[in-house]
Design a protein around this motif. Structure first.
Motif, PDB file in Angstrom:
ATOM      1  N   ARG A 182       0.820  -1.214   0.000  1.00  0.00           N
ATOM      2  CA  ARG A 182       0.000   0.000   0.000  1.00  0.00           C
ATOM      3  C   ARG A 182       0.855   1.265   0.000  1.00  0.00           C
ATOM      4  NH1 ARG A 182      -5.515  -0.955   0.990  1.00  0.00           N
ATOM      5  NH2 ARG A 182      -5.760   1.264   0.542  1.00  0.00           N
ATOM      6  N   TYR A 183       2.018   1.235   0.664  1.00  0.00           N
ATOM      7  CA  TYR A 183       2.905   2.400   0.599  1.00  0.00           C
ATOM      8  C   TYR A 183       3.387   2.621  -0.836  1.00  0.00           C
ATOM      9  CZ  TYR A 183       3.598   4.091   5.403  1.00  0.00           C
ATOM     10  OH  TYR A 183       3.439   4.693   6.638  1.00  0.00           O
ATOM     11  N   PHE A 184       3.694   1.533  -1.538  1.00  0.00           N
ATOM     12  CA  PHE A 184       4.133   1.703  -2.923  1.00  0.00           C
ATOM     13  C   PHE A 184       2.967   2.113  -3.814  1.00  0.00           C
ATOM     14  CE2 PHE A 184       8.171   0.107  -1.657  1.00  0.00           C
ATOM     15  CZ  PHE A 184       9.057   0.643  -2.590  1.00  0.00           C
ATOM     16  N   GLY A 185       1.740   1.720  -3.449  1.00  0.00           N
ATOM     17  CA  GLY A 185       0.579   2.258  -4.145  1.00  0.00           C
ATOM     18  C   GLY A 185       0.492   3.761  -3.967  1.00  0.00           C
ATOM     19  N   MET A 186       0.801   4.242  -2.763  1.00  0.00           N
ATOM     20  CA  MET A 186       0.824   5.683  -2.524  1.00  0.00           C
ATOM     21  C   MET A 186       1.898   6.355  -3.379  1.00  0.00           C
ATOM     22  SD  MET A 186       0.349   5.867   1.641  1.00  0.00           S
ATOM     23  CE  MET A 186       0.326   7.668   1.696  1.00  0.00           C
ATOM     24  N   VAL A 187       3.080   5.740  -3.449  1.00  0.00           N
ATOM     25  CA  VAL A 187       4.169   6.308  -4.259  1.00  0.00           C
ATOM     26  C   VAL A 187       3.713   6.475  -5.701  1.00  0.00           C
ATOM     27  CG1 VAL A 187       6.454   5.834  -5.233  1.00  0.00           C
ATOM     28  CG2 VAL A 187       6.036   5.477  -2.782  1.00  0.00           C
ATOM     29  N   SER A 257      11.785   0.623 -10.458  1.00  0.00           N
ATOM     30  CA  SER A 257      10.395   0.196 -10.315  1.00  0.00           C
ATOM     31  C   SER A 257       9.791   0.705  -9.012  1.00  0.00           C
ATOM     32  CB  SER A 257      10.308  -1.332 -10.345  1.00  0.00           C
ATOM     33  OG  SER A 257       8.983  -1.765 -10.069  1.00  0.00           O
ATOM     34  N   VAL A 258       8.533   1.130  -9.094  1.00  0.00           N
ATOM     35  CA  VAL A 258       7.797   1.503  -7.885  1.00  0.00           C
ATOM     36  C   VAL A 258       6.562   0.609  -7.737  1.00  0.00           C
ATOM     37  CG1 VAL A 258       8.580   3.892  -7.751  1.00  0.00           C
ATOM     38  CG2 VAL A 258       6.606   3.328  -9.180  1.00  0.00           C
ATOM     39  N   ASN A 259       6.639  -0.587  -8.321  1.00  0.00           N
ATOM     40  CA  ASN A 259       5.505  -1.496  -8.241  1.00  0.00           C
ATOM     41  C   ASN A 259       5.572  -2.427  -7.030  1.00  0.00           C
ATOM     42  OD1 ASN A 259       4.258  -0.474 -10.539  1.00  0.00           O
ATOM     43  ND2 ASN A 259       5.382  -1.843 -11.910  1.00  0.00           N
ATOM     44  N   ARG A 260       6.779  -2.780  -6.615  1.00  0.00           N
ATOM     45  CA  ARG A 260       6.952  -3.652  -5.447  1.00  0.00           C
ATOM     46  C   ARG A 260       8.205  -3.231  -4.704  1.00  0.00           C
ATOM     47  NH1 ARG A 260       8.679  -8.267  -6.611  1.00  0.00           N
ATOM     48  NH2 ARG A 260       7.911  -9.428  -4.806  1.00  0.00           N
ATOM     49  N   LEU A 261       8.194  -3.444  -3.390  1.00  0.00           N
ATOM     50  CA  LEU A 261       9.351  -3.109  -2.564  1.00  0.00           C
ATOM     51  C   LEU A 261      10.593  -3.849  -3.048  1.00  0.00           C
ATOM     52  CD1 LEU A 261      10.819  -1.945  -0.085  1.00  0.00           C
ATOM     53  CD2 LEU A 261       9.814  -3.778   1.279  1.00  0.00           C
ATOM     54  N   PRO A 368      -3.073   1.021  -9.665  1.00  0.00           N
ATOM     55  CA  PRO A 368      -2.531  -0.125 -10.408  1.00  0.00           C
ATOM     56  C   PRO A 368      -1.035   0.044 -10.657  1.00  0.00           C
ATOM     57  CG  PRO A 368      -3.761   1.323 -11.867  1.00  0.00           C
ATOM     58  CD  PRO A 368      -4.000   1.825 -10.477  1.00  0.00           C
ATOM     59  N   PRO A 369      -0.346  -1.037 -10.996  1.00  0.00           N
ATOM     60  CA  PRO A 369       1.087  -0.940 -11.309  1.00  0.00           C
ATOM     61  C   PRO A 369       1.333   0.059 -12.440  1.00  0.00           C
ATOM     62  CG  PRO A 369       0.429  -3.228 -11.078  1.00  0.00           C
ATOM     63  CD  PRO A 369      -0.837  -2.426 -11.063  1.00  0.00           C
ATOM     64  N   MET A 370       2.527   0.657 -12.424  1.00  0.00           N
ATOM     65  CA  MET A 370       2.886   1.632 -13.453  1.00  0.00           C
ATOM     66  C   MET A 370       3.839   1.015 -14.459  1.00  0.00           C
ATOM     67  SD  MET A 370       3.484   5.229 -11.380  1.00  0.00           S
ATOM     68  CE  MET A 370       3.262   6.317 -12.786  1.00  0.00           C
ATOM     69  N   SER A 371       3.503   1.170 -15.721  1.00  0.00           N
ATOM     70  CA  SER A 371       4.408   0.769 -16.793  1.00  0.00           C
ATOM     71  C   SER A 371       5.487   1.834 -16.966  1.00  0.00           C
ATOM     72  CB  SER A 371       3.640   0.608 -18.102  1.00  0.00           C
ATOM     73  OG  SER A 371       3.134   1.879 -18.519  1.00  0.00           O
ATOM     74  N   ILE A 372       6.507   1.491 -17.737  1.00  0.00           N
ATOM     75  CA  ILE A 372       7.555   2.475 -18.027  1.00  0.00           C
ATOM     76  C   ILE A 372       6.955   3.690 -18.714  1.00  0.00           C
ATOM     77  CG2 ILE A 372       9.645   2.906 -19.368  1.00  0.00           C
ATOM     78  CD1 ILE A 372      10.420  -0.007 -18.947  1.00  0.00           C
ATOM     79  N   GLU A 373       6.030   3.447 -19.639  1.00  0.00           N
ATOM     80  CA  GLU A 373       5.418   4.549 -20.376  1.00  0.00           C
ATOM     81  C   GLU A 373       4.600   5.449 -19.457  1.00  0.00           C
ATOM     82  OE1 GLU A 373       5.964   5.623 -23.455  1.00  0.00           O
ATOM     83  OE2 GLU A 373       7.518   4.083 -23.395  1.00  0.00           O
ATOM     84  N   GLU A 374       3.862   4.862 -18.519  1.00  0.00           N
ATOM     85  CA  GLU A 374       3.078   5.697 -17.610  1.00  0.00           C
ATOM     86  C   GLU A 374       3.989   6.518 -16.717  1.00  0.00           C
ATOM     87  OE1 GLU A 374      -0.586   5.638 -14.365  1.00  0.00           O
ATOM     88  OE2 GLU A 374       0.389   3.741 -14.903  1.00  0.00           O
TER      89      GLU A 374
END
Length: 527
Positions: A182-187, A257-261, A368-374
């Protein structure tokens, strides 16, 4: 977005746990250049009366010996956070011998890189490491960029709230995994929506021409002359966060990556351990003097510039990535806030209330997870807002389409409204809702109510250069702080803390026997 947030707030209310939203902790880190009465960067050492920049928990330095950094503990109520910051300011103003703290984020009257002294932390290995790291930044990017100041807003979700959110989400993982996720969701959401912070609170649309000394040819063409001493961009909000501020083209190829710790730690660790040919050309130890800690893409984690960082409190000598890997995320550091040059402490209580609401928006909204493009799109939105966010009809990219900046800003504020109301609770003051309503007004009429527009309007009205404007406000803030000195008990406690920090530095230096090269090898070998 609004429907999901309303639903999650309603769940909290039905569970009788809505009050836990108010128990998040808020802390501040605020940088300011010490300047002379003539507006030049101070060449004096960090004042001994303020204690040791190496060991003092509240008063240290950032890149430059003149770039003081003031740090508060975290509090549940931002009013307490701001009061603590103001107290530290009063102590500092009483002990800098007539110097001023620059009120603006962008420095002024720079006499070239050599006029920006690199911070010194004594003879211990950890002190030398901090100094050499900063020397490396100077070689890699130049010193001027490192002299820019800002405010970091540190926010942690209440520890009591996490298990409630996990239960409401029906999540069966360990609590530690849920919290990190959830913290990475905030990021990710802060990266998506963080341009709003620059639009509303950016206060650096102009800068001294001296900031570009030695770089005039490639950069000056992108600015308009405000007066013979000042460059500006007419619709800029935050040059600090623009292409001449806290940006680094050498890091453009990095995909952290900011999708997972685990992915975040892996990618940062890779950058810290991967050689980079242009930095190898600088050299590490040359003629017996260290120019940088290593010749890798990043010397250490802090070199990676980002608008928000997931953080864990580090132990003595511990690498931040290792702390995150072992103990997870403890709080987030929002790094995109310009100094509020109209407030003596660099930020107002209304801003703090808004930022707290914004952080909870990032927690409660879908992420949701962020792609490189996003990620690239989000970064471009931040840059566009920094450079020209007040341009009439300004559009940003959301998904695959352009969207009017002000319309999107209104949508975000509307999504924050129920959060602000819940933070207000039963209080009569409606402090959070009132802080949010101020920003509705600013979005509706940016040229009248945004601080970036106000700065340019005042400079024109007063026929002031940027340096003259900055010096005037700096002197006003110093007078305001010195006219309300600390109570004797607080002043004495701070004096003792300063003396204690000096003793702690002496002890560290007295016990330090390892060779510096061995210390660095041991530091980077941590697992």
């Amino acid at each position: 977005m609004r429907k999901l947030i309303d639903s999650r707030l309603e769940q909290l209310a039905r569970a009788g746990q809505a009050h836990l939203l108010r128990k998040g902790l808020k802390g501040l880190e605020k940088e300011s250049l010490r300047i002379t009465s003539a507006g030049e960067i101070a060449q004096t050492p960090h004042p001994k009366a303020l204690g040791s920049a190496l060991t003092h928990p509240a008063i240290t330095t950032d890149y430059s010996e003149a770039l003081i950094e003031l740090i508060t503990p975290p509090f549940e109520d931002s009013a307490d956070t701001l009061a603590a910051m103001e107290d530290i300011h009063r102590f500092v103003h009483a002990n800098i011998d007539g110097e001023l703290l620059l009120a603006t984020s962008m420095p002024c009257r720079i006499g070239g890189d050599e006029s920006i002294p690199i911070a010194v932390y004594g003879s211990s290995n950890i002190g030398r490491m901090k100094h050499v790291y900063r020397r490396g930044l100077g070689y890699r990017y130049g010193r001027a960029m490192q002299a820019i100041a800002g405010v970091h807003f540190n926010y942690s979700v209440s520890e009591e709230l996490w298990p409630v959110l996990q239960t409401l989400a029906g999540d069966r993982r360990s609590l530690a995994e849920f919290v990190a996720d959830r913290y990475f969701g905030m990021v990710r959401n802060i990266q998506r929506f963080g341009w709003l912070v620059l639009f509303l609170f950016g206060t650096s649309p102009a800068m001294s021409k001296s900031f570009l000394t030695g770089r005039e040819t490639p950069l000056a063409s992108s600015f308009t002359e405000f007066d013979p001493a000042t460059w500006h961009r007419p619709y800029a909000t935050s040059l600090r966060m623009s292409d001449i501020g806290y940006r680094n083209d050498n890091q453009a190829s990095l995909d952290i990556s900011v999708n997972r710790l685990d992915d975040y730690v892996r990618d940062l660790s890779h950058a810290i351990s991967t050689p980079y040919a242009p930095y190898r050309a600088i050299g590490v130890e040359v003629d017996g003097e260290y120019r940088q800690l290593n010749a890798n893409i990043l010397q250490i984690e802090n070199e990676y510039y980002s608008t928000v960082r997931p953080k864990q409190v580090t132990r003595s000598g511990e690498m931040p990535t290792l702390a995150l890997k072992k103990r997870g995320v403890s709080y987030l550091e929002l790094r995109s806030v310009d100094l509020n040059c109209y407030h003596p402490a660099g930020i107002s209580l209304e801003q703090l209330r808004f930022l707290e609401t914004f952080m909870l928006l990032s927690l409660l909204a879908e992420s949701p997870p962020m792609s490189i493009e996003e990620k690239k799109t989000a970064a471009n939105n931040v840059l566009a807002t920094a450079c020209c966010g007040r341009t009439p009809g300004m559009a940003l990219i959301r998904g695959d389409a352009a969207v009017d900046l002000r319309a999107w800003a209104r949508e975000l504020c509307e999504s924050m409204a129920p959060i602000a109301a819940m933070l207000d609770g039963d209080s009569n003051g409606r402090a959070f809702s009132a802080a949010l309503e101020q920003q509705y007004v600013a979005v509706a009429d940016p040229e009248q109510h945004l601080p970036s527009a106000r700065m340019l309007r005042e400079m024109r009205g007063n026929h002031e250069s940027f340096a003259e404007f900055a010096q005037r406000l700096s002197a006003q803030h110093a007078d305001a702080m010195r006219s309300l000195p600390l109570e004797p008990e607080k002043a004495e406690a701070m004096r003792r803390k300063a003396e204690q920090s000096l003793a702690e530095q002496d002890a560290i230096e007295g016990e330090d026997s390892a060779a510096f090269a061995d210390y660095l090898e041991h530091y980077f070998a941590q697992t």
